[in-house]
Design a protein around this motif. Structure first.
Motif, mmCIF file in Angstrom:
data_model
loop_
_atom_site.group_PDB
_atom_site.id
_atom_site.type_symbol
_atom_site.label_atom_id
_atom_site.label_comp_id
_atom_site.label_asym_id
_atom_site.label_seq_id
_atom_site.Cartn_x
_atom_site.Cartn_y
_atom_site.Cartn_z
ATOM 1 N N GLN A 19 -10.708 1.501 21.656
ATOM 2 C CA GLN A 19 -9.845 2.638 21.978
ATOM 3 C C GLN A 19 -10.156 3.828 21.069
ATOM 4 O O GLN A 19 -10.130 4.980 21.513
ATOM 5 N N ASP A 20 -10.452 3.551 19.799
ATOM 6 C CA ASP A 20 -10.871 4.624 18.887
ATOM 7 C C ASP A 20 -12.076 5.357 19.462
ATOM 8 O O ASP A 20 -12.135 6.592 19.472
ATOM 9 N N ALA A 21 -13.043 4.579 19.925
ATOM 10 C CA ALA A 21 -14.282 5.158 20.457
ATOM 11 C C ALA A 21 -13.988 6.025 21.676
ATOM 12 O O ALA A 21 -14.541 7.130 21.818
ATOM 13 N N PHE A 22 -13.115 5.547 22.576
ATOM 14 C CA PHE A 22 -12.785 6.336 23.770
ATOM 15 C C PHE A 22 -12.115 7.651 23.393
ATOM 16 O O PHE A 22 -12.461 8.715 23.922
ATOM 17 N N ILE A 73 -8.717 5.689 7.560
ATOM 18 C CA ILE A 73 -7.938 6.226 8.689
ATOM 19 C C ILE A 73 -8.748 6.074 9.973
ATOM 20 O O ILE A 73 -9.932 6.402 10.009
ATOM 21 N N ASP A 74 -8.102 5.604 11.044
ATOM 22 C CA ASP A 74 -8.817 5.301 12.289
ATOM 23 C C ASP A 74 -9.595 6.502 12.813
ATOM 24 O O ASP A 74 -10.793 6.411 13.079
ATOM 25 N N ILE A 75 -8.899 7.628 13.022
ATOM 26 C CA ILE A 75 -9.556 8.828 13.558
ATOM 27 C C ILE A 75 -9.159 10.040 12.724
ATOM 28 O O ILE A 75 -7.973 10.270 12.453
ATOM 29 N N ILE A 87 -5.131 10.021 13.024
ATOM 30 C CA ILE A 87 -4.556 9.144 14.040
ATOM 31 C C ILE A 87 -4.684 7.692 13.596
ATOM 32 O O ILE A 87 -5.789 7.221 13.297
ATOM 33 N N GLU A 88 -3.564 7.004 13.529
ATOM 34 C CA GLU A 88 -3.564 5.559 13.331
ATOM 35 C C GLU A 88 -3.311 4.939 14.698
ATOM 36 O O GLU A 88 -2.263 5.146 15.316
ATOM 37 N N ASN A 89 -4.287 4.216 15.185
ATOM 38 C CA ASN A 89 -4.256 3.688 16.542
ATOM 39 C C ASN A 89 -3.929 2.197 16.525
ATOM 40 O O ASN A 89 -4.582 1.411 15.846
ATOM 41 N N LYS A 90 -2.907 1.807 17.273
ATOM 42 C CA LYS A 90 -2.520 0.403 17.354
ATOM 43 C C LYS A 90 -2.410 -0.010 18.817
ATOM 44 O O LYS A 90 -1.906 0.737 19.651
#
Length: 377
Positions: A19-22, A73-75, A87-90
Motif C-alpha cells: 500500500q505504501d508503494a501504491f 516513517i512509512d511515507i 504518513i503512518e499507514n496501517k
C-alpha cells in the motif's frame, strides 16, 4: 462469450509495504507535468488526496519529493520545500504505544527548522479499529486520522476517468471492502455467522462502538480475534468491578479479571501460569457461574463454557448466540434488536454484580490469599 475475470493484484499485495508503494506511485502524479494528457485524471486525484492529507483546500505543487521509510516513517512527502506530510499507514495492525509520537517528534526536529514550514501528520488506516485504541497510541493531537472510506469517496469521482490498471485494481479492491463494511448486517445470517471474516467482525464492532454499546475492541494475542473489554484495561479494588462482558467474535462471554498476571511475558508468564495453578481457580469459576446462572435476570440466558480454562482472564459463563443475536425474516442480522439485547444483558450483569458484591469479593479473597487490596489495583 463469457467475460473473463482478471485477477486483482491487491488480492495478493495485502501488506502495508504494498500500500505504501501504491500511495507513493499515486502521489508522484501530482507533479505539474502530468496535469495534461493521459495522466490528468491521476494528477487531479493525487492533488485532491494530498489536499485531504494536508487539510487544505488548495495545493499549487511546484515540486514534490516522496520517500519511503525515512526515519522509520512509512511515507515522507515534501511539497514545495514548505510543507511536509508524514504518513503512518496501517492495514490490519495498529500503532504501537508512543509510536506516533516518536515519528512526529523525529519529523519535527528534522523539518521545522523555520516558522514558514508546515508539518502535517496522517494516520491512514484501511481496516477498522476502535477510537480508543487509536487514541491510546499517541498522546498529542497532531495526527489526523484518515480511513479508507475517505479515500474511496474521493476516488469514486475519478472511476470513470482513470483507466490505469494500478488505480482500477486498488479502487475495485477497496470499494468492495467498503461496501462490505457498510452492508455487514446482510452478511451475517443465522446459518452462516461468518465469524472468521475479520471485515464483518470489524464492521459489527465499529457500529456497536459508534452506538456506545461497547467502548473498546482490538486484536487479541495476535490471533486475529477481535475482543471487547468492558473494563477498559483497568484494575479495581472491588472484585465485582472486575467482572465484565466480552465479545470474542460472535461469542458473548462473562469474564473475571483475577488481576494476577500484571505484564508477565516470556519466562515471567510461565512462572505466572505455574503460580496460578496453586490457587483454586476452578472453584472461583464454578461459584461465579452459580451466582449468575441462579439470578432471575439471567437464569435462562447464561451457560457454562464447554471447556474450562485456567487463566487470569477467567471465562466463567457464556451467553449463546441464539440468546442475544436476532435475525429478520430474510435470515439476516437485525442489528437494532441485537444491539438492544447486548445493552440489556450488560445492564443485567451490572445489577447482579451490585447485588452480589460482597459474595463475589469473599469468594475471591478466600481463594486468592495473601494479597492486600493495594496489590490488585
Amino acid at each position: 462469450m463469457t467475460k473473463i475475470t482478471v485477477p486483482n493484484i491487491f488480492s495478493y499485495a495485502t501488506k502495508e509495504l504494498s500500500q505504501d508503494a501504491f500511495l507513493c506511485w499515486l502521489f508522484s502524479f501530482s507533479e505539474a507535468k502530468y496535469s495534461n494528457g493521459d495522466f490528468s485524471g491521476l494528477n487531479k486525484l493525487a492533488i485532491e488526496i494530498l489536499q485531504l492529507f494536508s487539510e487544505t483546500s488548495y495545493l499549487d505543487i511546484k515540486s514534490i519529493k516522496i520517500e519511503k521509510q525515512k526515519f522509520g516513517i512509512d511515507i515522507w512527502i515534501e511539497i514545495n520545500n514548505q510543507t511536509l506530510i508524514i504518513i503512518e499507514n496501517k492495514t490490519a495492525s495498529v500503532a504501537g504505544k508512543n509510536q506516533l509520537d516518536k515519528y512526529y517528534n523525529n519529523a519535527k526536529v528534522k523539518w521545522l527548522t523555520d516558522s514558514s514550514k508546515r508539518l502535517k501528520a496522517v494516520y491512514f488506516k484501511t481496516g477498522l479499529e476502535s477510537k480508543n485504541n487509536f487514541e491510546r497510541s499517541f498522546k498529542s493531537s497532531v495526527w489526523t486520522h484518515v480511513n479508507i472510506e475517505n479515500l474511496i469517496s474521493i476516488m469514486s469521482n475519478y472511476n470513470a476517468e482513470i483507466d490505469h490498471p494500478f488505480f482500477v485494481d486498488y479502487f475495485c479492491y477497496w470499494y468492495k471492502k467498503v461496501e462490505k463494511y457498510r452492508s455487514f448486517t446482510s452478511l451475517i445470517t443465522q446459518n452462516n455467522l461468518n465469524e472468521h471474516d475479520n471485515d464483518i467482525i470489524e464492521a459489527f464492532y465499529k457500529k456497536l462502538e459508534t452506538d456506545e454499546i461497547i467502548s473498546d475492541w482490538q486484536f487479541a494475542n495476535g490471533r486475529g480475534s477481535k475482543q471487547y473489554y468492558a473494563n477498559s484495561y483497568k484494575y479495581y479494588n472491588e472484585a465485582s468491578e472486575r467482572i465484565y462482558l466480552q465479545l470474542d467474535r460472535f461469542k458473548l462471554k462473562i469474564k473475571f479479571d483475577l488481576a494476577l498476571m500484571d505484564d508477565a511475558k516470556g519466562n515471567a508468564y510461565k512462572k505466572f501460569k505455574k503460580r496460578l495453578r496453586t490457587y483454586d481457580v476452578r472453584d472461583i469459576y464454578n461459584r461465579y457461574y452459580d451466582i449468575f446462572s441462579s439470578s432471575k435476570l439471567l437464569d435462562k440466558v447464561v451457560a457454562k463454557p464447554k471447556k474450562y480454562s485456567c487463566h487470569n482472564f477467567l471465562t466463567f459463563a457464556i451467553i449463546p448466540a441464539d440468546k442475544w443475536m436476532v435475525f429478520n425474516s430474510n435470515n439476516e442480522l437485525d442489528y437494532e434488536k441485537t444491539k438492544i439485547n447486548i445493552k440489556n444483558i450488560q445492564t443485567d450483569v451490572d445489577k447482579i454484580k451490585k447485588e452480589s458484591k460482597k459474595i463475589i469479593s469473599d469468594i475471591y479473597e478466600n481463594k486468592i490469599t495473601g494479597r492486600k487490596s493495594t496489590e490488585i489495583i
